[in-house]
Design a protein around this motif. Structure first.
Motif, mmCIF file in Angstrom:
data_model
loop_
_atom_site.group_PDB
_atom_site.id
_atom_site.type_symbol
_atom_site.label_atom_id
_atom_site.label_comp_id
_atom_site.label_asym_id
_atom_site.label_seq_id
_atom_site.Cartn_x
_atom_site.Cartn_y
_atom_site.Cartn_z
ATOM 1 N N MET A 1 137.315 6.104 54.264
ATOM 2 C CA MET A 1 137.419 4.871 55.035
ATOM 3 C C MET A 1 137.958 3.710 54.194
ATOM 4 O O MET A 1 138.459 2.742 54.725
ATOM 5 N N ALA A 2 137.813 3.817 52.870
ATOM 6 C CA ALA A 2 138.219 2.708 52.007
ATOM 7 C C ALA A 2 139.714 2.474 52.090
ATOM 8 O O ALA A 2 140.495 3.410 52.153
ATOM 9 N N LYS A 3 140.081 1.190 52.092
ATOM 10 C CA LYS A 3 141.492 0.826 52.122
ATOM 11 C C LYS A 3 142.013 0.489 50.728
ATOM 12 O O LYS A 3 143.198 0.625 50.464
ATOM 13 N N ILE A 4 141.136 0.013 49.866
ATOM 14 C CA ILE A 4 141.546 -0.282 48.496
ATOM 15 C C ILE A 4 141.949 1.026 47.824
ATOM 16 O O ILE A 4 141.266 2.039 47.922
ATOM 17 N N ARG A 5 143.059 1.014 47.119
ATOM 18 C CA ARG A 5 143.587 2.220 46.478
ATOM 19 C C ARG A 5 143.175 2.278 45.011
ATOM 20 O O ARG A 5 143.018 1.248 44.348
ATOM 21 N N ARG A 6 143.073 3.481 44.514
ATOM 22 C CA ARG A 6 142.732 3.679 43.107
ATOM 23 C C ARG A 6 143.758 3.036 42.191
ATOM 24 O O ARG A 6 143.406 2.501 41.127
ATOM 25 N N ASP A 7 145.041 3.044 42.572
ATOM 26 C CA ASP A 7 146.054 2.496 41.670
ATOM 27 C C ASP A 7 146.039 0.964 41.623
ATOM 28 O O ASP A 7 146.769 0.367 40.829
ATOM 29 N N GLN A 8 145.200 0.320 42.452
ATOM 30 C CA GLN A 8 145.010 -1.121 42.306
ATOM 31 C C GLN A 8 144.078 -1.445 41.137
ATOM 32 O O GLN A 8 144.085 -2.571 40.625
ATOM 33 N N VAL A 9 143.263 -0.489 40.743
ATOM 34 C CA VAL A 9 142.370 -0.684 39.600
ATOM 35 C C VAL A 9 143.211 -0.696 38.331
ATOM 36 O O VAL A 9 143.972 0.229 38.058
ATOM 37 N N THR A 10 143.063 -1.753 37.551
ATOM 38 C CA THR A 10 143.957 -2.035 36.423
ATOM 39 C C THR A 10 143.169 -2.119 35.126
ATOM 40 O O THR A 10 142.135 -2.807 35.058
ATOM 41 N N GLY A 11 143.645 -1.436 34.111
ATOM 42 C CA GLY A 11 142.990 -1.468 32.807
ATOM 43 C C GLY A 11 143.392 -2.684 31.994
ATOM 44 O O GLY A 11 144.462 -3.260 32.182
ATOM 45 N N MET A 12 142.528 -3.064 31.068
ATOM 46 C CA MET A 12 142.795 -4.207 30.181
ATOM 47 C C MET A 12 142.317 -3.858 28.780
ATOM 48 O O MET A 12 141.343 -3.116 28.603
ATOM 49 N N ASN A 13 142.977 -4.409 27.794
ATOM 50 C CA ASN A 13 142.738 -4.000 26.418
ATOM 51 C C ASN A 13 141.653 -4.782 25.691
ATOM 52 O O ASN A 13 141.396 -4.524 24.504
ATOM 53 N N PHE A 14 140.980 -5.724 26.356
ATOM 54 C CA PHE A 14 140.006 -6.562 25.656
ATOM 55 C C PHE A 14 138.946 -5.723 24.959
ATOM 56 O O PHE A 14 138.673 -5.917 23.767
ATOM 57 N N HIS A 15 138.324 -4.810 25.683
ATOM 58 C CA HIS A 15 137.219 -4.062 25.057
ATOM 59 C C HIS A 15 137.722 -2.904 24.191
ATOM 60 O O HIS A 15 136.923 -2.171 23.604
ATOM 61 N N TYR A 16 139.053 -2.776 24.060
ATOM 62 C CA TYR A 16 139.665 -1.836 23.118
ATOM 63 C C TYR A 16 140.126 -2.527 21.841
ATOM 64 O O TYR A 16 140.855 -1.934 21.045
#
Length: 278
Positions: A1-16
């Motif tokens: 049912m979810a409309k939000i897509r997995r590819d909208q989730v974006t990684g960030m390097n701060f905690h790396y």
């Protein structure tokens, strides 16, 4: 049912940041990310220390892994950057820093550059600091227009800024600058601390909402989902109702994640598996 897509989730390097930048990029590929938000700070990518050749080499490493930069976020809360600074030299240095960052964003093919409003002295008239931020942003939107780049203006917490710290103050600044190259964004922590939600922002911003930092908190902190108390299911439902199509960046700034950043990503993706469609 979810409309939000997995590819909208974006990684960030701060905690790396205690790992090499190449390690971060490889981790993003390993965990199936298509997009990243690049935090611009030492040792990974501090613009004041980089030549154009250095920037282009970073872009090659990103391209080699078929990743895209959706937003460039130069560090601006730790370093002495303040678009509202009363001192002319500090404010001008801050503006020049963002101009250099805008040029770097263009080299990275990033469509957005994140900016924050800065802060005025608590013992001065807030209106004067507001005007300084507005004037600074007006200068930067001229640069952004020449580069065809969107400035994503992020509200801070009230502790961090006495200028833009909720949906109403963000909308007011967007209206005053009145540029198609300045849009609004949300960080879920200042949003929660202001007792607001995504509907509050969307009701004011509509299509001017272009980016989101999507993290858990207590309600402060920038935590992995499940480590805080924010209502993930409610937020997802609101984003689906709004029809949000932009990025949801995992901006984990808590030091508890820097020793094992992969574990933070793995726990996040496990929590998200029930909410996001491929």
């Amino acid at each position: 049912m979810a409309k939000i897509r997995r590819d909208q989730v974006t990684g960030m390097n701060f905690h790396y940041k205690h790992y090499s930048f190449e390690y971060f990029l490889d981790a993003m590929v390993r965990y199936g990310f298509k997009n990243i938000e690049l935090w611009g700070a030492s040792p990974h990518f501090y613009v004041d220390d980089m030549s154009i050749q250095d920037i282009r080499q970073v872009k090659k490493e990103i391209d080699r892994r078929d990743l895209s930069v959706v937003c460039f976020t130069p560090e601006q809360c730790v370093y002495p950057i303040n678009l509202a600074a009363k001192e002319d030299r500090i404010r001008e240095k801050s503006i020049q820093y963002f101009i250099k960052s805008a040029q770097a964003a263009k080299e990275l093919d990033a469509p957005m550059l994140l900016v924050t409003p800065g802060w005025g002295y608590e013992n001065e008239n807030c209106n004067e600091a507001w005007k300084r931020t507005r004037d600074s942003l007006e200068r930067l939107t001229t640069v952004a227009a020449n580069l065809d780049l969107i400035l994503a203006l992020e509200p801070l917490t009230r502790v961090e800024s006495n200028l833009i710290y909720n949906a109403k103050t963000l909308k007011a600044m967007l209206d005053e600058v009145n540029s198609p190259y300045l849009k609004g964004m949300i960080d879920s922590i200042p949003m929660a601390l202001a007792n607001e939600d995504f509907h509050d922002y969307f009701s004011l911003l509509k299509e001017d909402l272009v980016h989101i930092h999507f993290i858990d908190g207590k309600p402060e902190g920038h935590l992995v989902w499940g480590d805080g108390v924010l209502p993930l299911q409610k937020y997802i439902e609101q984003l689906n109702e709004i029809g949000y199509k932009g990025s949801l960046t995992l901006e984990y700034t808590s030091y508890q994640y820097v020793q094992n950043p992969d574990a933070a990503i793995e726990r996040t993706l496990n929590v998200f598996s029930d909410f996001f469609r491929n």
